[in-house]
Design a protein around this motif. Structure first.
Motif, PDB file in Angstrom:
ATOM      1  N   ASP A 113     -13.330   3.984  13.578  1.00 21.98           N
ATOM      2  CA  ASP A 113     -13.497   3.352  14.898  1.00 21.98           C
ATOM      3  C   ASP A 113     -12.791   2.009  15.013  1.00 21.98           C
ATOM      4  O   ASP A 113     -13.278   1.098  15.686  1.00 21.98           O
ATOM      5  CB  ASP A 113     -14.988   3.194  15.233  1.00 21.98           C
ATOM      6  CG  ASP A 113     -15.710   4.522  15.263  1.00 21.98           C
ATOM      7  OD1 ASP A 113     -15.114   5.507  15.749  1.00 21.98           O
ATOM      8  OD2 ASP A 113     -16.859   4.582  14.793  1.00 21.98           O
ATOM      9  N   SER A 114     -11.652   1.842  14.362  1.00 20.27           N
ATOM     10  CA  SER A 114     -10.899   0.592  14.435  1.00 20.27           C
ATOM     11  C   SER A 114      -9.409   0.905  14.548  1.00 20.27           C
ATOM     12  O   SER A 114      -8.931   1.848  13.928  1.00 20.27           O
ATOM     13  CB  SER A 114     -11.150  -0.246  13.183  1.00 20.27           C
ATOM     14  OG  SER A 114     -10.283  -1.362  13.145  1.00 20.27           O
ATOM     15  N   PRO A 115      -8.663   0.118  15.331  1.00 20.43           N
ATOM     16  CA  PRO A 115      -7.219   0.337  15.419  1.00 20.43           C
ATOM     17  C   PRO A 115      -6.463  -0.213  14.208  1.00 20.43           C
ATOM     18  O   PRO A 115      -5.293   0.068  14.016  1.00 20.43           O
ATOM     19  CB  PRO A 115      -6.825  -0.431  16.687  1.00 20.43           C
ATOM     20  CG  PRO A 115      -7.829  -1.524  16.763  1.00 20.43           C
ATOM     21  CD  PRO A 115      -9.119  -0.927  16.233  1.00 20.43           C
ATOM     22  N   CYS A 116      -7.134  -1.017  13.375  1.00 22.39           N
ATOM     23  CA  CYS A 116      -6.472  -1.651  12.243  1.00 22.39           C
ATOM     24  C   CYS A 116      -6.178  -0.635  11.144  1.00 22.39           C
ATOM     25  O   CYS A 116      -6.994   0.228  10.848  1.00 22.39           O
ATOM     26  CB  CYS A 116      -7.332  -2.781  11.695  1.00 22.39           C
ATOM     27  SG  CYS A 116      -6.508  -3.716  10.391  1.00 22.39           S
ATOM     28  N   ARG A 117      -4.997  -0.760  10.550  1.00 23.80           N
ATOM     29  CA  ARG A 117      -4.575   0.071   9.433  1.00 23.80           C
ATOM     30  C   ARG A 117      -4.002  -0.843   8.351  1.00 23.80           C
ATOM     31  O   ARG A 117      -3.524  -1.928   8.638  1.00 23.80           O
ATOM     32  CB  ARG A 117      -3.474   1.061   9.850  1.00 23.80           C
ATOM     33  CG  ARG A 117      -3.813   1.919  11.043  1.00 23.80           C
ATOM     34  CD  ARG A 117      -4.821   2.986  10.695  1.00 23.80           C
ATOM     35  NE  ARG A 117      -4.994   3.947  11.754  1.00 23.80           N
ATOM     36  CZ  ARG A 117      -5.982   3.919  12.627  1.00 23.80           C
ATOM     37  NH1 ARG A 117      -6.858   2.944  12.602  1.00 23.80           N
ATOM     38  NH2 ARG A 117      -6.114   4.856  13.538  1.00 23.80           N
ATOM     39  N   ILE A 118      -4.045  -0.370   7.121  1.00 24.25           N
ATOM     40  CA  ILE A 118      -3.338  -1.033   6.029  1.00 24.25           C
ATOM     41  C   ILE A 118      -2.377  -0.009   5.459  1.00 24.25           C
ATOM     42  O   ILE A 118      -2.785   1.106   5.093  1.00 24.25           O
ATOM     43  CB  ILE A 118      -4.291  -1.545   4.936  1.00 24.25           C
ATOM     44  CG1 ILE A 118      -5.268  -2.550   5.527  1.00 24.25           C
ATOM     45  CG2 ILE A 118      -3.504  -2.163   3.782  1.00 24.25           C
ATOM     46  CD1 ILE A 118      -6.353  -3.001   4.572  1.00 24.25           C
ATOM     47  N   VAL A 119      -1.097  -0.355   5.401  1.00 24.51           N
ATOM     48  CA  VAL A 119      -0.066   0.546   4.899  1.00 24.51           C
ATOM     49  C   VAL A 119       0.352   0.057   3.520  1.00 24.51           C
ATOM     50  O   VAL A 119       0.697  -1.114   3.347  1.00 24.51           O
ATOM     51  CB  VAL A 119       1.142   0.582   5.863  1.00 24.51           C
ATOM     52  CG1 VAL A 119       2.255   1.445   5.278  1.00 24.51           C
ATOM     53  CG2 VAL A 119       0.723   1.096   7.229  1.00 24.51           C
ATOM     54  N   PHE A 120       0.274   0.961   2.529  1.00 25.65           N
ATOM     55  CA  PHE A 120       0.624   0.641   1.155  1.00 25.65           C
ATOM     56  C   PHE A 120       1.955   1.274   0.781  1.00 25.65           C
ATOM     57  O   PHE A 120       2.229   2.401   1.155  1.00 25.65           O
ATOM     58  CB  PHE A 120      -0.443   1.191   0.191  1.00 25.65           C
ATOM     59  CG  PHE A 120      -1.779   0.540   0.355  1.00 25.65           C
ATOM     60  CD1 PHE A 120      -2.063  -0.661  -0.271  1.00 25.65           C
ATOM     61  CD2 PHE A 120      -2.754   1.127   1.134  1.00 25.65           C
ATOM     62  CE1 PHE A 120      -3.301  -1.257  -0.132  1.00 25.65           C
ATOM     63  CE2 PHE A 120      -3.998   0.539   1.280  1.00 25.65           C
ATOM     64  CZ  PHE A 120      -4.271  -0.658   0.645  1.00 25.65           C
ATOM     65  N   ARG A 121       2.776   0.510   0.032  1.00 26.46           N
ATOM     66  CA  ARG A 121       4.011   1.036  -0.533  1.00 26.46           C
ATOM     67  C   ARG A 121       4.064   0.598  -1.977  1.00 26.46           C
ATOM     68  O   ARG A 121       3.804  -0.562  -2.288  1.00 26.46           O
ATOM     69  CB  ARG A 121       5.224   0.493   0.213  1.00 26.46           C
ATOM     70  CG  ARG A 121       5.298   0.969   1.654  1.00 26.46           C
ATOM     71  CD  ARG A 121       6.467   0.387   2.363  1.00 26.46           C
ATOM     72  NE  ARG A 121       7.694   0.750   1.666  1.00 26.46           N
ATOM     73  CZ  ARG A 121       8.879   0.203   1.923  1.00 26.46           C
ATOM     74  NH1 ARG A 121       8.991  -0.733   2.818  1.00 26.46           N
ATOM     75  NH2 ARG A 121       9.950   0.586   1.265  1.00 26.46           N
ATOM     76  N   GLY A 122       4.377   1.526  -2.865  1.00 27.15           N
ATOM     77  CA  GLY A 122       4.432   1.152  -4.259  1.00 27.15           C
ATOM     78  C   GLY A 122       4.990   2.250  -5.144  1.00 27.15           C
ATOM     79  O   GLY A 122       5.411   3.296  -4.672  1.00 27.15           O
ATOM     80  N   SER A 123       4.960   1.972  -6.444  1.00 22.04           N
ATOM     81  CA  SER A 123       5.540   2.865  -7.432  1.00 22.04           C
ATOM     82  C   SER A 123       4.513   3.244  -8.487  1.00 22.04           C
ATOM     83  O   SER A 123       3.569   2.509  -8.751  1.00 22.04           O
ATOM     84  CB  SER A 123       6.718   2.183  -8.129  1.00 22.04           C
ATOM     85  OG  SER A 123       7.704   1.818  -7.207  1.00 22.04           O
ATOM     86  N   LEU A 124       4.761   4.388  -9.104  1.00 23.23           N
ATOM     87  CA  LEU A 124       3.970   4.810 -10.248  1.00 23.23           C
ATOM     88  C   LEU A 124       4.500   4.069 -11.463  1.00 23.23           C
ATOM     89  O   LEU A 124       5.703   4.078 -11.729  1.00 23.23           O
ATOM     90  CB  LEU A 124       4.112   6.315 -10.447  1.00 23.23           C
ATOM     91  CG  LEU A 124       3.353   6.914 -11.618  1.00 23.23           C
ATOM     92  CD1 LEU A 124       1.844   6.793 -11.391  1.00 23.23           C
ATOM     93  CD2 LEU A 124       3.744   8.373 -11.800  1.00 23.23           C
TER      94      LEU A 124
END
Length: 78
Positions: free
Chosen positions: A40-51
């Motif tokens: 119920d929130s418009p906020c997102r967290i986008v993650f980018r990374g490597s193994l």
């Protein structure tokens, strides 16, 4: 799967209601992208990374950026 609260990183934490969902996708070359949504929130967290391998264990090391659904961001910018 065992109880994740037994993991050393989570020692000393108390857990509440589950309100976040995350999806993580790999490209087959050790690079990952994921998005976390709060109910119920418009906020997102986008993650980018490597193994990576650290101390003999494989883990995904990622950084997160705040993001909003495009429609919500446009409303706030008006």
């Amino acid at each position: 799967m065992s109880d994740l609260s037994d993991h050393p990183l989570l020692q000393g934490l108390e857990f509440g209601k589950e309100i976040y969902s995350i999806e993580i996708h790999g490209n087959g070359r050790g690079e990952y992208v994921g998005i976390t949504r709060e109910d119920d929130s418009p906020c997102r967290i986008v993650f980018r990374g490597s193994l990576v391998t650290e101390n003999g264990r494989k883990l995904i090391r990622a950084r997160g950026s705040q993001a909003w659904t495009k429609q919500q961001g446009e409303k706030e910018g008006q």
